[in-house]
Design an enzyme around this catalytic site. Structure first.
Site, short mmCIF file in Angstrom:
data_model
loop_
_atom_site.label_atom_id
_atom_site.label_comp_id
_atom_site.label_asym_id
_atom_site.label_seq_id
_atom_site.Cartn_x
_atom_site.Cartn_y
_atom_site.Cartn_z
N ALA A 126 0.86 -1.19 0.00
CA ALA A 126 0.00 0.00 0.00
C ALA A 126 0.89 1.23 0.00
CB ALA A 126 -0.91 0.00 1.22
N ALA A 128 0.48 5.67 -0.07
CA ALA A 128 -0.45 6.80 0.01
C ALA A 128 0.32 8.10 -0.06
CB ALA A 128 -1.26 6.70 1.30
N GLY A 131 3.09 8.28 3.17
CA GLY A 131 3.91 7.13 3.48
C GLY A 131 3.43 5.88 2.78
N GLN A 132 4.15 4.77 2.99
CA GLN A 132 3.75 3.51 2.39
C GLN A 132 3.99 2.37 3.37
OE1 GLN A 132 6.28 4.23 -1.02
NE2 GLN A 132 7.56 2.44 -0.54
N LYS A 147 4.84 0.73 8.50
CA LYS A 147 4.35 1.96 7.88
C LYS A 147 5.50 2.98 7.92
CE LYS A 147 0.41 5.15 8.43
NZ LYS A 147 -0.80 5.41 9.26
N ASP A 278 -11.72 8.56 9.90
CA ASP A 278 -11.34 8.36 8.50
C ASP A 278 -11.81 6.98 8.03
OD1 ASP A 278 -10.31 8.59 5.99
OD2 ASP A 278 -8.21 8.57 6.58
#
Length: 436
Positions: A126, A128, A131-132, A147, A278
């Site tokens: 993932a 974004a 960060g990833q 993360k 979120d």
């Protein structure tokens, strides 16, 4: 990935200047036009502005892209044309090369990556805006996810937000008082800073993990403190399927999922007074037994007892269709402006008729509600168009902004899940009332 401060400033300043020119040209061109033409011209301007902001922020990545993502979720603050354009920033961002991620991990955790992990997948599963996430294995054999915040992403967030706000103001997007602007952008700024601080997120994970510990249908990853810092967050690996996969399961499984999602948000608000704000579908994973895995605890909002009691009172008055009391609640929430302009009861009744459809509250709806065929969002758009003359009596509220974001997000999760369910018993549980 991150650009220098000077380049970022120039790019944002260029965007602001361009939008200022478009806004001035539009205003001058339609100076003598009738109201219908002016509204149409403004709608076209907002579409153009929204696309330009989205493209600029999308190119820049980092914190400023996160600003756009957060902004896209506040549909009651920004014109729908701008919010729609910004929504594309919600999609996954391109990944950062592994070499840079390795440097960031080793700098933060102060050891070579091969000593920290026996395995560390170079390709993230993932990625974004800030960060990833990479899968890895600790020396103990524990499978984890790591993360990693992009280097330098937290250095320019305040100046980025200031430039975005200026661009929106010049375009006429922020049609509200300076005081209200300050409240709303303080809320966005706090949300952004919280999401950039992984130590805060780690603490949130512990608090919410303890709160939901008795609900076996809600899984929250545990923090690996030895491998976590302000910019690195290592968690136990808790996997599940996407919402699209869950939507193909039997309705009894989907009902369990919907129930867990409801308890996740309502329990936090009405019992814990702190809420995960979120509910993007990418922040959940789903299992075939109906359980839900929750991720990303950076965006948390705390509420006072008086605020929670006001939310509860508002919900009770809405369900009872007490529009007089409802209007007073809206004034207390800073949504309904205090003035001598009357808003007819029919205005509120029509919105109640739309909003209460998922509940078995006669005469609005009786029985299970089919979210896969929900007319609510379509009816809301139609009602907004026919209610424009009253909208000047209402304004966005800093108190409810994160709550609106959460309710809207969870509604869309249920729509995309395609569940048939009666939410009334769950609502009664939290409002401590019996609805007949």
């Amino acid at each position: 990935m991150a650009q220098t401060s000077g380049k970022r400033f120039m790019k944002l300043a260029g965007m602001t200047a361009s939008i200022a020119g478009k806004a001035a040209k539009n205003s001058f061109k339609h100076l003598s036009s009738d109201e219908e033409k002016r509204l149409q011209a403004r709608s076209e301007l907002m579409q153009d502005v929204g696309i330009q902001i989205a493209e600029t922020l999308g190119e820049m990545k980092g914190a400023v892209m996160k600003v756009g993502q957060i902004a896209s979720q506040y549909k009651d603050v920004f014109p729908p044309e701008v919010a729609t354009a910004l929504e594309k920033l919600q999609k996954d961002a391109p990944a950062m090369p592994y070499a840079q991620i390795k440097v960031q991990v080793e700098r933060e955790l102060k050891a070579p990556i091969h000593e920290l992990f026996t395995e560390f997948e170079e390709t993230p599963f993932a990625a974004a805006s800030i960060g990833q996430v990479h899968k890895a294995v600790l020396s103990t054999g524990q499978r984890v996810v790591v993360k990693v915040q992009y280097p330098g992403v937290d250095e320019n967030c305040d100046s980025d937000l200031k430039q975005v706000r200026m661009a929106l103001k010049i375009a006429g997007v922020l049609n509200m008082s300076r005081e209200l602007q300050e409240q709303l952008f303080d809320e966005i700024r706090k949300s952004l800073h919280d999401e950039l601080d992984y130590i805060k997120e780690a603490n949130n994970l512990r608090v919410f993990g303890a709160f939901h510990s008795d609900d076996k249908g809600l899984i929250i990853p545990k923090v690996i403190a030895s491998h976590s810092t302000r910019r690195i967050l290592t968690l136990t690996e808790e996997m599940g399927e996407t919402l699209a996969v869950a939507a193909t399961w039997d309705n009894d499984v989907k009902q369990r999922i919907a129930t867990h999602l409801f308890h996740f948000s309502a329990g936090q608000l009405f019992v814990l007074y702190r809420m995960h704000c979120d509910p993007h579908p990418g922040n959940f994973a789903f299992r075939a037994d109906g359980s839900v895995v929750a991720y990303d605890f950076g965006g948390i909002r705390s509420y006072s007892d008086s605020e929670v009691q006001l939310f509860k009172r508002f919900a009770k008055h809405a369900i009872r269709s007490d529009v007089t009391a409802l209007e007073q609640d809206l004034i207390a929430l800073d949504i309904r402006k205090v003035d001598d302009k009357e808003v007819p009861g029919e205005f509120y009744q029509k919105w109640l008729e739309i909003g209460l459809k998922p509940l078995s509250v006669p005469p609005y709806h009786v029985g299970e509600f089919d979210f896969s065929d929900s007319p609510i969002h379509h009816e809301a758009i139609t009602q907004m168009r026919s209610s424009l003359k009253y909208f000047g009596q209402f304004q966005p509220s800093a108190t409810t902004m994160m709550l609106d974001r959460t309710v809207s997000g969870q509604y869309w999760n249920l729509v995309n899940l395609g569940v048939e369910i009666d939410l009334l018993p769950l609502v009664e549980q939290y409002l401590e009332m019996t609805i007949e």
